[in-house]
Design a protein around this motif. Structure first.
Motif, short mmCIF file in Angstrom:
data_model
loop_
_atom_site.label_atom_id
_atom_site.label_comp_id
_atom_site.label_asym_id
_atom_site.label_seq_id
_atom_site.Cartn_x
_atom_site.Cartn_y
_atom_site.Cartn_z
N ASP A 123 6.92 80.64 53.42
CA ASP A 123 6.21 80.43 52.15
C ASP A 123 5.70 79.00 52.06
N ARG A 124 4.39 78.82 52.23
CA ARG A 124 3.80 77.49 52.25
C ARG A 124 2.51 77.44 51.46
N THR A 125 2.18 76.25 50.98
CA THR A 125 0.91 75.99 50.32
C THR A 125 0.14 74.97 51.13
N ILE A 126 -1.11 75.29 51.45
CA ILE A 126 -1.96 74.37 52.19
C ILE A 126 -2.79 73.59 51.18
N SER A 127 -2.67 72.28 51.19
CA SER A 127 -3.31 71.48 50.15
C SER A 127 -4.30 70.47 50.69
N ASP A 128 -4.50 70.40 52.01
CA ASP A 128 -5.48 69.48 52.57
C ASP A 128 -6.26 70.21 53.66
N GLU A 129 -6.88 69.51 54.60
CA GLU A 129 -7.69 70.15 55.64
C GLU A 129 -6.87 70.31 56.90
N PHE A 171 -1.87 86.39 51.17
CA PHE A 171 -2.62 85.28 51.76
C PHE A 171 -3.76 84.99 50.79
N GLY A 172 -3.51 84.03 49.91
CA GLY A 172 -4.48 83.72 48.87
C GLY A 172 -5.33 82.52 49.23
N VAL A 173 -6.61 82.58 48.86
CA VAL A 173 -7.54 81.48 49.16
C VAL A 173 -8.22 81.08 47.86
N LEU A 174 -7.83 79.93 47.32
CA LEU A 174 -8.52 79.34 46.17
C LEU A 174 -9.52 78.29 46.62
N ILE A 189 2.84 85.51 59.77
CA ILE A 189 2.99 85.24 58.35
C ILE A 189 4.18 86.04 57.84
N GLU A 190 5.25 85.32 57.51
CA GLU A 190 6.47 85.97 57.07
C GLU A 190 6.60 86.00 55.55
N ALA A 191 5.91 85.08 54.87
CA ALA A 191 5.94 85.01 53.41
C ALA A 191 4.59 84.50 52.92
N ASP A 192 4.46 84.37 51.62
CA ASP A 192 3.16 84.09 51.01
C ASP A 192 2.59 82.74 51.47
N VAL A 193 1.25 82.74 51.67
CA VAL A 193 0.51 81.53 52.01
C VAL A 193 -0.60 81.36 50.99
N LEU A 194 -0.83 80.13 50.53
CA LEU A 194 -1.88 79.84 49.56
C LEU A 194 -2.70 78.64 50.02
N VAL A 195 -4.01 78.82 50.10
CA VAL A 195 -4.93 77.72 50.36
C VAL A 195 -5.41 77.23 49.00
N GLU A 196 -5.00 76.01 48.62
CA GLU A 196 -5.32 75.51 47.30
C GLU A 196 -6.81 75.21 47.15
N SER A 197 -7.24 75.00 45.91
CA SER A 197 -8.67 74.89 45.61
C SER A 197 -9.32 73.68 46.29
N THR A 198 -8.55 72.65 46.60
CA THR A 198 -9.12 71.46 47.25
C THR A 198 -8.92 71.46 48.75
N TYR A 241 -10.32 83.87 45.61
CA TYR A 241 -10.36 83.91 44.15
C TYR A 241 -10.97 82.62 43.61
N GLY A 242 -12.00 82.77 42.78
CA GLY A 242 -12.57 81.64 42.08
C GLY A 242 -13.74 81.00 42.78
N PRO A 243 -14.53 80.23 42.04
CA PRO A 243 -15.75 79.62 42.63
C PRO A 243 -15.46 78.59 43.70
N ASP A 244 -14.26 77.97 43.70
CA ASP A 244 -13.95 76.99 44.75
C ASP A 244 -13.81 77.65 46.11
N ALA A 245 -13.65 78.98 46.13
CA ALA A 245 -13.56 79.70 47.41
C ALA A 245 -14.92 80.15 47.92
N ALA A 246 -15.99 79.84 47.17
CA ALA A 246 -17.31 80.38 47.50
C ALA A 246 -17.87 79.83 48.81
#
Length: 609
Positions: free
Chosen positions: A47-53, A107-110, A78-87, A138-143
């Motif tokens: 379970d990790r959050t990706i917050s940079d490049e 596997f969420g992509v903001l 991927i064993e648990a949830d992954v989130l790519v933050e909006s930035t 999800y959201g315009p930052d993922a466009a």
């Protein structure tokens, strides 16, 4: 396996030769999102959050080619949830495999995900549909996300509202190009409030529909996609109301109108304009399914690519959308049809469309129903196999040019002072009547139309004493009293036909004015010069042998298969001095360079207030 090995080698060559120093320097913060390298030679991601490049590649974050069992690189498990933050920005390089383990992880992509040549699959061997859920943008930052040459399989586990291998929501207008979607447990792609571009993709063996558009507030663009062996051939389209003007594009397979949370009803409200692209097929699931129009509907069909409204069971239109082979066949009344509600729909313009197997089962129903004031224009449209009436006009004055009424109980039903303009229409094989007029105080003008036989319509009632007509020897479709069919055609009318109408009926000074035209010719790529005359409120007439300089697609010469070319009439949108009142536009087509007129005279009216 051999093919996958070749692809991996090519991907490695591509990465080595083209990435250069960039790829070598973008592996940042490795320990931030990688938990460990397991004994099975894989990167285990918890379970990790990706917050940079960051970048995932096939050949070496921690060990790469050091694993003897998998010399081509380590998969990301991927064993648990992954989130790519909006930035954040996540790059996944060619040849990379991302495998999902232990059920429907998220596997969420903001932010931004750029994946090229990557595979997204199940950890299980062999993989099965619904082993994992999918990627959720999800959201315009993922466009700015882009999926190119990627492979997706065996997801669609329906977890946390993720129902597809790729899901685009709330402004995530991503680009999906040349990707494969295989064996999804539900949908290949789900779209809800986003407008992605889906181009040159292949959808195979999805357990339901390959694509589900769960809302109508999107403008998804489809180009060159292919669909094979999915449970249903089509795109599932949500029922409901269009909340903004736009284009409903032709995706290459039918739209099937969903009944989830509704009864299969589509609505175009007032002040909303929806254009349907040539070749689009719309199928309705149930008898209550219909399209209600209070705003503007523009159907931009062509002779070679008509727009079709039909039953889900109609396999002749776009293939087997209900996935039952030959077990069901379409029947009259399978859905309700199109209903134009009042004057607010008066600017609707339908060119080269087919409405078949509608009418539902109620007395007085119709596949196309026009309420008072719905003076809609139809050019070369067909209404077929309605259980009751093909087209019913109740107090409306539609313009019907080159239209076909076939196999209905009644082709055209008129009531309450309806005054249709009928020009070169065809009434054939309607069971009871070709035309039935239920208003004794109104005469329906139906001259110069074809009734299915050279002898004309069957009219067994002799009312010549009161000024009516009588044709007991006619072998064509029957007509009722109060229908003037003098000058009927002895053979089928098949154009060419020309229609013209302004984009709205009333303007304020300085507003933009355009007109919609439809020229239909079934015989050849005939070109025409279009001549226009404008009658001003002052009584003066302005003639235009040519149009104002416009883009190539809107020039005066229209090819035979073009429809609804939109152009501006020079000098009309800003008259000087401003003249308020009624304007009339007349147009006719002629052989290029001559005054040999070959079409009907088309007339349109608008007002400047």
């Amino acid at each position: 396996m051999r093919i996958k090995a070749i692809i991996a080698i090519l991907a490695a060559v591509f990465t080595t030769s083209l990435c250069g120093d960039l790829c070598a320097t973008t592996y940042v913060n490795r320990d931030y999102y990688i938990n460990s390298v397991t004994q099975n030679c894989e990167y285990l991601i918890t379970d990790r959050t990706i917050s940079d490049e960051v970048t995932w590649g096939p050949g070496g974050l921690i060990g790469g080619d050091n694993c003897e069992e998998k010399p081509g690189g380590l998969p990301y498990v991927i064993e648990a949830d992954v989130l790519v933050e909006s930035t954040a920005v996540l790059h996944i390089l060619p040849g990379t495999t991302v495998a999902f383990k232990d059920g429907p992880t998220s596997f969420g992509v903001l932010g931004t995900l750029i994946a090229e040549g990557a595979s997204f699959t199940s950890y299980n061997v062999p993989p099965f549909p619904r082993d994992w859920s999918g990627l959720r943008f999800y959201g315009p930052d993922a466009a700015h996300s882009r999926l190119t040459d990627c492979y997706f399989e065996c997801g669609g586990a329906s977890s946390a509202d993720v129902l597809a291998l790729v899901q685009c929501e709330a402004g995530a207008d991503i680009k999906i190009e040349n990707c494969q979607f295989h064996r999804s447990g539900l949908y290949g792609i789900l779209i809800d409030g986003a407008s992605p571009t889906v181009q040159d993709c292949v959808f195979t063996e999805c357990s339901t529909y390959p694509i589900y558009q769960r809302s109508l507030n999107s403008s998804t663009r489809y180009y060159g996609n292919a669909f094979y062996d999915n449970a249903h051939r089509g795109i599932l389209l949500a029922s409901g109301s269009f909340d903004r003007s736009g284009l409903l594009p032709n995706p290459g397979v039918p739209y099937v109108i969903s009944t989830f949370g509704g009864d299969g009803l589509l609505e175009i409200p007032e002040r909303v304009s929806i254009e349907i692209e040539a070749g689009t097929i719309i199928k309705f699931i149930n008898p209550e399914g219909r399209l209600d129009i209070q705003g503007q509907l523009i159907v931009a069909g062509t002779p070679s690519a008509p727009v079709v409204f039909t039953s889900l069971a109609d396999d002749q239109s776009g293939g087997d959308s209900n996935g039952d082979g030959d077990e069901t066949s379409p029947a009259p009344g399978d859905f309700t049809g199109l209903r134009f509600i009042g004057e607010s729909s008066v600017t609707s313009f339908l060119s080269c469309c087919i409405v078949s197997f509608g009418g539902e089962g109620r007395a007085g129903s119709a596949s196309i129903y026009l309420m008072p004031g719905a003076d809609v224009l139809f050019n070369t449209c067909a209404v077929a196999y309605s259980v009751e009436n093909g087209l019913k006009t109740y107090g409306a004055a539609p313009e019907l040019r080159g239209c076909y009424f076939m196999g209905n109980h009644i082709g055209l039903f008129c009531d309450a002072g309806a005054a249709p303009t009928l020009d070169a229409c065809n009434f054939m094989d309607n069971q009871a009547y070709g035309i039935y007029n239920d208003d004794p105080d109104t005469i329906v003008q139906a001259q110069k139309n074809f009734f299915g036989d050279p002898t004309g319509p069957y009219d067994p009632v002799d009312d010549t004493v009161t000024g009516g007509l009588y044709n007991p020897d006619g072998h064509g479709d029957m007509v009722s009293e109060n229908v003037d069919y003098t000058g009927f055609l002895a053979s089928q009318a098949d154009g060419p036909t020309l229609s013209i109408r302004s984009n709205v009926q009333s303007y304020l000074p300085y507003e933009y004015l355009s007109v919609l035209t439809s020229y239909v010719n079934f015989h050849a790529e005939t070109h025409l010069d279009i001549y226009v005359a404008i009658l001003l409120p002052s009584g003066d007439i302005i003639f235009y042998p040519t149009f104002y300089d416009a883009p190539v697609s809107t020039l005066v010469v229209l090819p035979a298969t073009s429809a609804l070319a939109e152009f501006e009439l020079f000098g009309v949108n800003v008259p000087s001095p401003i003249l308020t009142g009624d304007y009339w536009i007349a147009a006719v087509g002629a052989v290029p360079g001559t005054l040999d007129f070959t079409t009907n005279l088309a007339i349109s009216h608008f007002a400047i207030n």
